[in-house]
Design a protein around this motif. Structure first.
Motif, PDB file in Angstrom:
ATOM      1  N   ASN A  38      -7.471  -8.138  -0.530  1.00 14.72           N
ATOM      2  CA  ASN A  38      -6.127  -8.678  -0.747  1.00 14.72           C
ATOM      3  C   ASN A  38      -6.146  -9.705  -1.870  1.00 14.72           C
ATOM      4  N   THR A  43      -1.812  -4.560  -6.423  1.00 10.23           N
ATOM      5  CA  THR A  43      -0.375  -4.312  -6.503  1.00 10.23           C
ATOM      6  C   THR A  43       0.150  -4.634  -7.893  1.00 10.23           C
ATOM      7  N   GLU A  80       3.862  -1.010  -1.546  1.00  7.87           N
ATOM      8  CA  GLU A  80       3.318  -1.474  -0.269  1.00  7.87           C
ATOM      9  C   GLU A  80       4.440  -1.987   0.628  1.00  7.87           C
ATOM     10  N   ASP A 155       0.883   2.849  -2.722  1.00  8.39           N
ATOM     11  CA  ASP A 155       0.261   1.556  -2.441  1.00  8.39           C
ATOM     12  C   ASP A 155       0.096   1.449  -0.919  1.00  8.39           C
ATOM     13  N   GLU A 156      -1.126   1.510  -0.455  1.00  5.95           N
ATOM     14  CA  GLU A 156      -1.421   1.467   0.988  1.00  5.95           C
ATOM     15  C   GLU A 156      -0.609   2.508   1.764  1.00  5.95           C
ATOM     16  N   SER A 159      -1.482   2.665   5.799  1.00  3.92           N
ATOM     17  CA  SER A 159      -1.606   1.522   6.699  1.00  3.92           C
ATOM     18  C   SER A 159      -0.533   1.594   7.775  1.00  3.92           C
ATOM     19  N   SER A 186      -3.927   3.089  -3.290  1.00  5.04           N
ATOM     20  CA  SER A 186      -4.737   1.925  -2.961  1.00  5.04           C
ATOM     21  C   SER A 186      -4.928   1.911  -1.456  1.00  5.04           C
ATOM     22  N   THR A 187      -6.065   1.409  -1.024  1.00  3.17           N
ATOM     23  CA  THR A 187      -6.309   1.365   0.412  1.00  3.17           C
ATOM     24  C   THR A 187      -7.329   0.299   0.756  1.00  3.17           C
ATOM     25  N   HIS A 188      -7.246  -0.152   1.996  1.00  2.00           N
ATOM     26  CA  HIS A 188      -8.267  -1.049   2.531  1.00  2.00           C
ATOM     27  C   HIS A 188      -9.290  -0.251   3.320  1.00  2.00           C
ATOM     28  N   ASP A 189      -8.901   0.993   3.626  1.00  4.12           N
ATOM     29  CA  ASP A 189      -9.706   1.771   4.542  1.00  4.12           C
ATOM     30  C   ASP A 189     -10.767   2.542   3.768  1.00  4.12           C
ATOM     31  N   GLU A 303      -1.523 -12.277  -0.842  1.00  6.84           N
ATOM     32  CA  GLU A 303      -1.366 -11.336  -1.948  1.00  6.84           C
ATOM     33  C   GLU A 303      -0.680 -12.069  -3.106  1.00  6.84           C
TER      34      GLU A 303
END
Lengths: 306, 436
Positions: A38, A43, A80, A155-156, A159, A186-189, A303
């Motif tokens: 983050n 973004t 996002e 974007d994500e 999620s 984009s991802t956090h995973d 963010e």
């Protein structure tokens, strides 16, 4: 051919340098994963791709257009932070978003098609406010792709999705790629990124830290990771030379090791019973954590958006 | 352009589907209906209420003639068919008491209880030639009813004059003669005359018509006020909704902020247009019914349309900027207040303009851009109307200011709609306007 090129792009908000001298190229037809913690500038970069923000310096080229707004109709964007008009019916909403992208005459057929594929046909003439959260997320996704853009920026996208809907959307993304679209998300995973992406791009504190295919990236880090299962568990690894960053998964320990692996195995055998000993490449997750090791004071950094 | 129109038609159709619009639609024919009903009611209903009033007479000489005059009037009233001009009967009674304050209180109580309409107090010094003006007091709970005090003024004046003449030793015959010769002049307000271009004759002057002189200009101004107030705050809600439900950024993936904002303004213009058609249509329809079909010349309608357009862009942009800068309804409502004041202010100033439509204050106020649309519309409709350079200068000034406001609002909008969490301060908004 590359559909997107960023050349030495920088963007600051006040004193904060959100994106710093960033260059990247996205080849046509790939799934391009955008990772980073983050507040690292993901973004902001995506917004510059969409020409929602203009870079302070550098150049953004989308589909060969030096003037990215001209390419807007060919790029679908799911931010996002996304919402829907609550008082609009699903079909009218999709038609509106499609027309905003100058969608062709086949729009209505495509809407029916996709609603069917997402099991939303019964909801086509219902108000958005009556949808469940999962259904609303699917409608948001449809509103992004309904005009059949050449590039899809998400974007994500995954999620907050439950596993069933996640699978539906994953399928849809793969179908779109098969039909020739280029997908950037984009991802956090890291697990999702590992499974889906042809290329991975990582940004950290506004700078590019990784860019390439997964193999390239993992090869860069070498075979420095060991997966070990012993009777004694994590305790067996204490005080061994060359062992770094032990991650205890309970049944299994993952560690970074520099030195002679045979010697390490001997030492371990002397201590306990070894059930599993594997030398491997670091996972994407590991690489991510190694780069973006959270400093105590920035774990919850918000963010950085304007 | 295509996308702007798409956004505009989305704004428009959302509004048309809303409850607010349905109410406005019902409101328009209601104007017409009510005006017809009021006229019908006024024709049918004649005020025949008897009004009982008490007289406290310190002179001891005026109560009797007043009672006689009232009786004469009531008899005449019973005899005539045209009761509309005279109203109901006036029934006087004599009130006496030792203490004047007690008497006043007692009579006031009776007025409050409803068995007396009013009472009058005639001081002893009224017969002297140096009596101060306003010495006769009239007490009532209904100060808006003017027929009784007017009749009392006229009747008392005549009787007091008679008594003063008697005190000055003028004999009864001369006093009688004087009564016959006395006159009270009434002026008729006329319009200017002009030569008829076809027949070459000088046309007869027309009596000044209150409807044409006052009601039509004021109605035009209020109509514009209602349209601006119904249509423009709507954009604030739409921007705020898109911002709060995180739709703005989705839209910005397809259109530029300027397209989005101008699309909304155009949509608002369509809304104002349909409201104007509805309201002006029913108002003109009602006017036609009452015989005033020609009361608003086409040139005035054209000015109305131009100024309405400017007002929509002017106030619409301000509301857009507020919607974009705020993050919740509460702060938006607070920020709306100053703009609302700008919309309402001209309405407060209009009596000044009625008094002297071409005075310096009227000219200055109507050239002040936020007030121009309402006040210049009013002045254009008031006779004789401003010299042509004034509405044109006002147009230029308002156009310039509106362009500036739209430009600045665009800057605020561009930055504001992507901001989440907190509402922007004025200082921040000013900074957004002046950053590249």
């Amino acid at each position: 051919m590359d559909v997107i090129q960023l050349r030495k792009v920088s963007k600051s908000f006040g004193a904060l340098r959100a994106v710093d001298d960033l260059s990247l190229t996205v080849p046509r037809g790939c799934i391009y994963g955008f990772i980073g913690p983050n507040g690292s500038g993901k973004t902001t970069t995506l917004r510059m791709l969409m020409s929602i923000l203009r870079p302070d310096t550098g150049e953004v080229e989308v589909l060969g257009e030096r003037n990215p707004p001209a390419a807007k109709d060919s790029v679908g964007y799911l931010p996002e932070e996304r919402g829907l008009y609550k008082k609009m019916k699903v079909r009218r909403l999709l038609r509106y978003y499609g027309k905003l992208k100058n969608a062709d005459a086949g729009l209505d057929t495509r809407i029916d098609d996709w609603l069917d594929r997402m099991a939303l046909t019964d909801w086509a003439d219902k108000m958005v406010e009556t949808l469940s959260k999962g259904m609303a997320q699917k409608v948001q996704f449809l509103s992004t792709i309904i005009a059949e853009p050449e590039i899809i920026v998400l974007d994500e996208p995954f999620s907050g999705l439950d596993p069933v809907n996640l699978e539906v959307l994953r399928e849809a993304v793969l179908t779109l790629r098969k039909n020739g679209a280029t997908i950037i998300f984009s991802t956090h995973d890291m697990a999702v990124a590992e499974r889906m992406c042809d290329r991975i791009f990582m940004i950290y504190k506004g700078r590019k830290v990784l860019d390439g295919t997964q193999e390239n990236i993992q090869a860069e880090y070498g075979q420095d990771t060991l997966r070990v299962r012993t009777t004694a568990g994590a305790a067996a690894l204490e005080g061994l030379t060359g062992v770094d960053e032990v991650r205890d998964h309970g049944q299994m320990q993952e560690l970074r090791f520099t030195g002679d692996t045979q010697k390490l195995l001997h030492e371990l055998l002397a201590r306990t019973e070894v059930q599993h000993f594997e030398q491997t490449r670091p996972s994407l997750h590991d690489i991510f954590v190694r780069i973006a090791k959270p400093q105590p004071d920035e774990t919850d950094e918000a963010e950085a958006t304007p | 352009m295509n996308k702007m129109l798409l956004i505009a038609s989305n704004e428009f159709s959302s509004f048309v589907r809303s409850k607010a619009f349905i109410i406005s639609v019902l409101f328009a024919p209601a104007i017409m209906g009510v005006s017809v009903l009021i006229q019908k009611a006024a024709n049918d209903h004649v005020d025949t209420t008897e009004r009982r009033f008490a007289i406290i007479d310190a002179t001891g000489q005026l109560a009797d003639p007043l009672i006689t005059a009232a009786t004469t009037r009531n008899d005449a009233l019973a005899a005539t068919a045209d009761r509309e001009a005279l109203g109901g009967a006036f029934t006087p009674e004599l009130a006496e008491g030792d203490s004047l304050p007690e008497l006043r209180l007692e009579l006031s109580e009776r007025v409050r209880n409803g068995n007396l309409f009013a009472f009058i107090e005639i001081p002893a010094n009224i017969l002297r030639t140096n009596a101060p003006p306003g010495a006769v007091r009239y007490y009532s709970d209904e100060p808006t009813y003017r027929n009784l005090p007017r009749w009392l003024e006229a009747t008392l004046s005549a009787e007091i004059r008679d008594l003063r003449f008697a005190a000055a030793n003028i004999d009864a015959a001369a006093r009688q003669k004087f009564r016959q010769l006395d006159v009270s002049v009434k002026i008729s307000a006329m319009e200017l005359v002009e030569r008829d271009s076809e027949s070459g004759k000088i046309a007869d002057a027309q009596k000044v018509d209150k409807v044409r002189a006052f009601i039509v200009p004021i109605a035009l101004m209020i109509l514009m006020y209602i349209i601006v107030l119904t249509s423009t705050p709507n954009i604030l809600n739409s921007v705020l909704e898109e911002k709060m439900s995180r739709i703005s950024e989705v839209l910005l993936g397809s259109v530029s902020p300027m397209q989005l904002m101008l699309g909304k303004l155009i949509g608002c213009l369509w809304i104002a247009g349909i409201l104007a058609l509805l309201y002006l249509g029913s108002a003109l329809g009602a006017a036609h019914y009452h015989g005033y079909g020609d009361a608003v010349p086409p040139a005035q309608l054209a000015w109305f349309a131009i100024y309405l357009l400017l007002a929509i862009f002017f106030f619409g942009s301000l509301f857009i900027a507020i919607g974009a800068a705020c993050s919740d309804i509460k702060s938006a409502q607070a920020a709306m207040m100053p703009v609302m004041m700008l919309v309402i202010m001209p309405l407060m100033a209009f009596p000044i303009i009625l008094k002297n439509p071409n005075g310096n204050v009227a000219v200055a106020l109507s050239l002040f851009p936020p007030a121009t649309p309402l006040l210049m519309t009013l002045r254009l409709a008031l006779q004789p109307g401003p010299p042509l350079w004034q509405p044109i200068l006002a147009l230029v000034l308002t156009c310039g200011t509106t362009l500036g406001i739209v430009w600045a609002a665009g800057k605020v909008f561009r930055t504001g709609i992507l901001m989440q969490g907190k509402s922007a301060s004025i200082r921040e908004m000013v900074r957004w306007v002046f950053t590249k």
